[in-house]
Structure formats: C-alpha cells, structure tokens
Design an enzyme around this catalytic site. Sequence first.
Site, short mmCIF file in Angstrom:
data_model
loop_
_atom_site.label_atom_id
_atom_site.label_comp_id
_atom_site.label_asym_id
_atom_site.label_seq_id
_atom_site.Cartn_x
_atom_site.Cartn_y
_atom_site.Cartn_z
CG ASP A 68 6.88 54.41 48.59
OD1 ASP A 68 5.60 54.80 48.50
OD2 ASP A 68 7.70 54.84 49.31
CE1 TYR A 70 13.00 47.32 46.89
CE2 TYR A 70 12.53 46.95 44.75
CZ TYR A 70 13.21 45.90 45.78
OH TYR A 70 12.93 45.57 46.62
CG PHE A 81 9.35 43.52 48.54
CD1 PHE A 81 10.18 43.40 49.60
CD2 PHE A 81 8.03 42.82 48.93
CE1 PHE A 81 9.82 44.09 50.88
CE2 PHE A 81 8.12 43.22 50.38
CZ PHE A 81 8.94 43.73 50.95
CG HIS A 190 10.38 45.69 55.60
ND1 HIS A 190 11.62 45.52 54.91
CD2 HIS A 190 9.44 45.84 55.33
CE1 HIS A 190 11.29 46.16 54.01
NE2 HIS A 190 9.89 46.51 53.91
#
Length: 225
Positions: A68, A70, A81, A190
């Site tokens: 997704d 942020y 990221f 992750h």
Amino acid sequence: MPELKPEIEESWSVALHDEFQSHYFMELKAFLNEEKKAFDIFPKGSEIFAAFNFTPLPRVKVVILGQDPYHGVGQAHGLSFSVPDGIGFPPSLRNIFKELNDDIGVKIPRSGNLTKWANEGVLLLNATLTVRRSQAGSHQGKGWEIFTDQVIKTISDLRAGIVFILWGKFAQDKASLIDTSKHFILTSPHPSPFSVHRGFFGCKHFSKTNAILEENGLEPVNWEL
C-alpha cells in the site's frame, strides 16, 4: 480529483492499453472519483503513476514490490517504500537503509526519497496505488491489484533478466506471475519491525541484485542516495 490516464509514461501506456480500457479499470476510476469527494486520497493524482513515469518499461532492471502507499500526510509520492524529501523515515524504510548499509556499506541517507533508485531502473511498485488518509488498506480490493498483477505479468512477458525483490508473504504470493526461466526472484521477510529480525536483516539483496545484473552483462544499480 485523481486523473489517471494522462499521467502514465508512453511505454507503459502502450503495454497496458487494454487494462485502461477494461471494465474493472473504469469501475476503479469511478470509485476513486467518488472517494475524492469525501476523503483525502494519497498520493495526489499527478503522482499515482510516478513509479512508471520514473522507470519506463524498457529501462526496468529491478522490481521492488510493496503493498500500500503510506497513509500519513505528506508520505506517499507514488514509489513503494519511498517518502519525499523532508519526511521522516517510516520504520520499514529505516530498516531497509540499515540493511543497505550492512550489506554494501552505503551510508544511511538524510532523505528517504528513493527517486534516484527509480531513475536507476528500479521499479518501486505498490500493489495498490492509492489509499485514504490515515486508513491503511482502504483501497485494497477495488481493482488496483488486478492492474498491478498485469504490470508484473507484462514485465515478465516482455522483458528478460529482471530481478524481482519480494519482501514478505504478500509480495512473495506474486511470484506465480513471474516466469522464473528468464527472470530472478529474491525473497526475504518484510522489513517491518514485526518481521525484520526473521531474515530481512542479512538478506544481502542489494549486493545479490548487483551480482545477478553483472553476471548478465547489465550495469549494476548504484544504491547510494
């Protein structure tokens, strides 16, 4: 109001033409237009396709898949990221920089803006390209995943020798879309604080990626920011 079609780079526009004309994508556009009337949507419309605009299809060497955007104010700018200059590092990005430093000695940067990686041929792709302010996952299941799955398939079909970096189970579930006879997949947990110590730290994906690229006669990525 998010305007989708005009904002994507030409090579992607051609390769994904059928997606933009599809019924699901028309429904997605209608959903976003309604969402925009009632909520703050991130990233802003002109940045929804930033990953594609910075990294045209012929220049893709590496794909780093996120989930997704942020959902905090000022954080999302269309690259997985990444955050714009002047925005504090989210925890996962801080851990990515720690691994980068431990792996290849790159100094931890002052900015979390990964645009330079995108310009180096790293497609920073989120599976869902929009989100409501402060509501993580709020635009999942609305059609973006169909679109970005097709992006992955398109890269797999039209290109060769791409390094796909899949961090966490969500990203790793996309491996079935990739032809491993002509592409490379690197996997680890992750970089989230919840899983980073289960194997993300020490995965050495930055050095491994460059080794693969060089072995295949391609320029390595300059990971320094």
